[in-house]
Write a protein that holds these residues in place. Structure first.
Motif, PDB file in Angstrom:
ATOM      1  N   THR A 185       0.837  -1.051  -0.223  1.00 48.83           N
ATOM      2  CA  THR A 185       0.175  -0.236  -0.071  1.00 48.83           C
ATOM      3  C   THR A 185       0.832   1.481   0.080  1.00 48.83           C
ATOM      4  O   THR A 185       1.981   0.892   0.231  1.00 48.83           O
ATOM      5  CB  THR A 185      -0.875  -0.391   1.668  1.00 48.83           C
ATOM      6  N   LYS A 186       0.683   2.314  -0.238  1.00 47.21           N
ATOM      7  CA  LYS A 186       0.953   3.782  -1.005  1.00 47.21           C
ATOM      8  C   LYS A 186       0.958   3.740   1.212  1.00 47.21           C
ATOM      9  O   LYS A 186       2.082   4.394   1.504  1.00 47.21           O
ATOM     10  CB  LYS A 186       0.103   4.583  -1.276  1.00 47.21           C
ATOM     11  N   PRO A 187       0.344   4.360   2.498  1.00 48.59           N
ATOM     12  CA  PRO A 187       0.521   4.839   3.431  1.00 48.59           C
ATOM     13  C   PRO A 187       2.444   3.587   3.908  1.00 48.59           C
ATOM     14  O   PRO A 187       3.106   4.412   4.552  1.00 48.59           O
ATOM     15  CB  PRO A 187      -0.475   3.876   4.361  1.00 48.59           C
ATOM     16  N   LEU A 188       2.052   2.607   3.244  1.00 45.03           N
ATOM     17  CA  LEU A 188       2.944   1.644   3.474  1.00 45.03           C
ATOM     18  C   LEU A 188       4.665   2.206   3.015  1.00 45.03           C
ATOM     19  O   LEU A 188       5.824   1.941   3.662  1.00 45.03           O
ATOM     20  CB  LEU A 188       2.885  -0.408   3.757  1.00 45.03           C
ATOM     21  N   ILE A 189       4.430   2.282   2.221  1.00 38.77           N
ATOM     22  CA  ILE A 189       5.401   2.816   1.188  1.00 38.77           C
ATOM     23  C   ILE A 189       6.058   4.486   1.968  1.00 38.77           C
ATOM     24  O   ILE A 189       7.462   4.169   2.499  1.00 38.77           O
ATOM     25  CB  ILE A 189       5.018   3.506  -0.556  1.00 38.77           C
ATOM     26  N   THR A 190       5.098   5.237   2.485  1.00 35.33           N
ATOM     27  CA  THR A 190       5.359   6.446   3.479  1.00 35.33           C
ATOM     28  C   THR A 190       6.486   5.665   4.051  1.00 35.33           C
ATOM     29  O   THR A 190       7.564   6.760   4.829  1.00 35.33           O
ATOM     30  CB  THR A 190       4.508   6.732   3.261  1.00 35.33           C
TER      31      THR A 190
END
Length: 549
Positions: A185-190
């Motif tokens: 997920t994108k939040p996990l990328i951040t």
């Protein structure tokens, strides 16, 4: 000209057409009577009863070949792939005592940026083992093998792979793409990218997060300009860059975080595309092999709290000499591959199905209890339900004069808006309404409890939901609301799941629902509903929704 008669002779003579048949019958009967007169001692035979044995015919014994067990049996554990290494969950060790020793800058950043001086079990066993293999590769380029790591959520898996990778990149001369980290997920990328920046502060190491909010062409220019050592991405975005010519010839580490979820989703057939590209870019030249070339091959590091045992899915990764690391107490392990945090307490609340209409009000009454009024994460089944539930709870708490701070994170928000809400929740507390998509990898250490408002769809999702609390050896509670027998049966199916969840010897506690007038204990949930206020808030929410359309 004479005519030919078509009548039979008997018919021409006017005789009975059946006379010949009757005549033969009469002769037969007379013959039987004569035989009976000659042999009067022969009685009419009685019918014989024939015993029929319905047992199957004996079959030859089949040869026993231990290699010919079924695929279903094979997929119950990973012993067929590698001999597991079991490590106790309670292990700790100061980072300064690691062998091989960690760089002083890394230890300083761990203390100042992360606020930790000692490592947890998964970090100890992965970091030390991986650093030894990396050191050996400086002399001998023969691949040391891949890693499969199974540890509970909140056990420190992110630092377990970041620390050895960063350590291996210290002192590199020419910047090249050395490491790719894949997350779902994108939040996990951040989150992972933020950890990299904190860990590499003061070190000459470049990192880049690939996001879908800019074009692939612009991102490709940034890749060429920055020349990152580490790239963090989702599989789908990475495939777009691979098809655009991304070079993997110098890649040393491929990290697959939350592996079970990534392997369950295709993302443009990402796994086969990535592995094929990696093999083609790292092919040895003509006449070269392990023994006459000093090119170090890429190692794959696979991490998950719910590590898949499906051989078909793992096959696509083309693992080489995999090492299986399981963080669990060996004497308690019975091939469980679902781990929950050791300090997590699980509870469930059975509510009468007739009260399902008042489900938000039931949730609000539960959140009124002092121990559940702040730093709680509530899970719903969809973005829409998260948004509406958060608004309805806000209206109810205002009408009833409750001091509850209700927030919601969902995919309708932009990245910076989500980050702002998560930061406020972490620092100030409150109740956060979220979905499963947000849950994967979310690392907010201040979460004291998780509440399943809507039941998860699978055991894996349950594990990842409840794993948002009790992280880093802290204490936490997971509560599930069950409305009616149907919900309760599904809940039991999720949480017991054939005995594949390691609960560290703990049981799931039932919280009894009682009324104010009933006899009760401190652990009971006192439920009193204000139906008039609830209906008023529903009407108000309906008007708001209509006005926004």
């Amino acid at each position: 000209m004479s005519t030919v008669s078509r009548k039979r002779p008997l018919e021409d003579e006017g005789a009975d057409p059946h006379s010949s048949v009757l005549e033969r019958y009469s002769r037969t009967m007379e013959l039987q009577d004569k035989i009976a007169d000659k042999h009067p001692d022969i009685d009419e035979a009685e019918p014989m009863e024939i015993e029929r044995d319905v047992a199957p015919l004996p079959q030859p014994k089949l040869p026993r070949d231990k290699s010919l067990y079924s695929q279903e049996q094979k997929n119950k554990n990973l012993n067929w792939l590698s001999t597991p290494e079991y490590h106790n969950t309670t292990q700790t060790k100061p980072f300064k005592d690691f062998e091989p020793a960690l760089d002083p800058v890394i230890i300083f950043n761990l203390e100042t940026k992360f606020g930790i001086t000692s490592a947890f079990s998964v970090q100890i066993n992965v970091i030390e083992s991986l650093l030894k293999d990396i050191s050996a590769n400086k002399i001998d380029p023969t691949p040391f093998g891949d890693y499969l790591v199974n540890a509970s959520t909140g056990s420190g898996k992110t630092l377990a792979y970041l620390i050895p990778i960063v350590q291996s990149l210290i002192g590199r001369v020419v910047p090249r793409l050395r490491c790719i980290i894949l997350v779902p997920t994108k939040p996990l990328i951040t989150q992972v990218y933020s950890n990299i920046l904190q860990l590499t502060k003061g070190l000459d190491i470049n990192a880049l997060a690939l996001r879908s909010d800019v074009s692939v062409k612009e991102e490709a220019k940034k890749l060429a300009a920055i020349k990152p050592d580490i790239v963090v991405s989702t599989p789908g975005r990475l495939v777009e860059h691979l098809l655009n010519g991304m070079d993997l010839s110098q890649l040393r580490f491929l990290v697959v975080d939350e592996a079970d979820r990534l392997l369950n989703q295709s993302f443009q057939n990402w796994c086969d595309t990535l592995i094929t590209k990696l093999e083609n870019d790292q092919k040895y030249g003509e006449g070269e092999d392990f023994y006459n070339s000093y090119t170090v091959k890429c190692s794959k590091l696979i991490f998950s709290a719910t590590l898949t045992t499906d051989s078909e899915k793992l096959f696509h990764l083309k693992l080489f000499k995999p090492k299986l690391v399981v963080i669990n107490n060996a004497e308690q392990l019975v091939n469980e591959l679902y781990q929950i945090p050791p300090n997590l307490d699980e509870k469930f609340v059975r509510v009468n199905e007739k009260l399902a209409f008042f489900k938000p009000m039931v949730l609000l009454r539960y959140l009124e209890q002092p121990e559940y009024s702040s730093h709680g994460l509530v899970f719903t089944k969809s973005n829409e339900s998260a948004i509406r539930l958060a608004r309805l709870l806000t209206l109810l708490s205002e009408k009833l004069g409750l001091d509850l701070n209700i927030m919601s994170v969902n995919y309708s928000l932009k990245s910076h808006e989500r980050a702002k809400i998560l930061k406020k929740f972490h620092e100030e507390g409150g109740i956060l309404i979220a979905t499963d998509l947000i849950a994967r990898g979310m690392n907010i250490e201040s979460i004291k409890f998780v509440l399943n408002y809507d039941l998860p769809l699978s055991t894996k999702e349950y594990i990842h939901r409840v794993g948002r609390t009790a992280r880093a050896n802290r204490h936490g509670t997971a509560v599930t609301l069950c409305f009616g027998d149907g919900d309760f049966r599904w809940f039991k199916r999720l949480v017991y799941s054939g005995g594949v969840i390691n609960r560290n010897g703990k049981d799931i506690e039932e919280v009894k629902v009682v009324r104010e007038t009933d006899e009760k204990t401190d652990s009971d949930f006192v439920l009193e509903l204000n139906k008039d206020v609830y209906n008023e808030c529903l009407d108000e929410l309906e008007k708001e929704i209509r006005n926004t359309r």
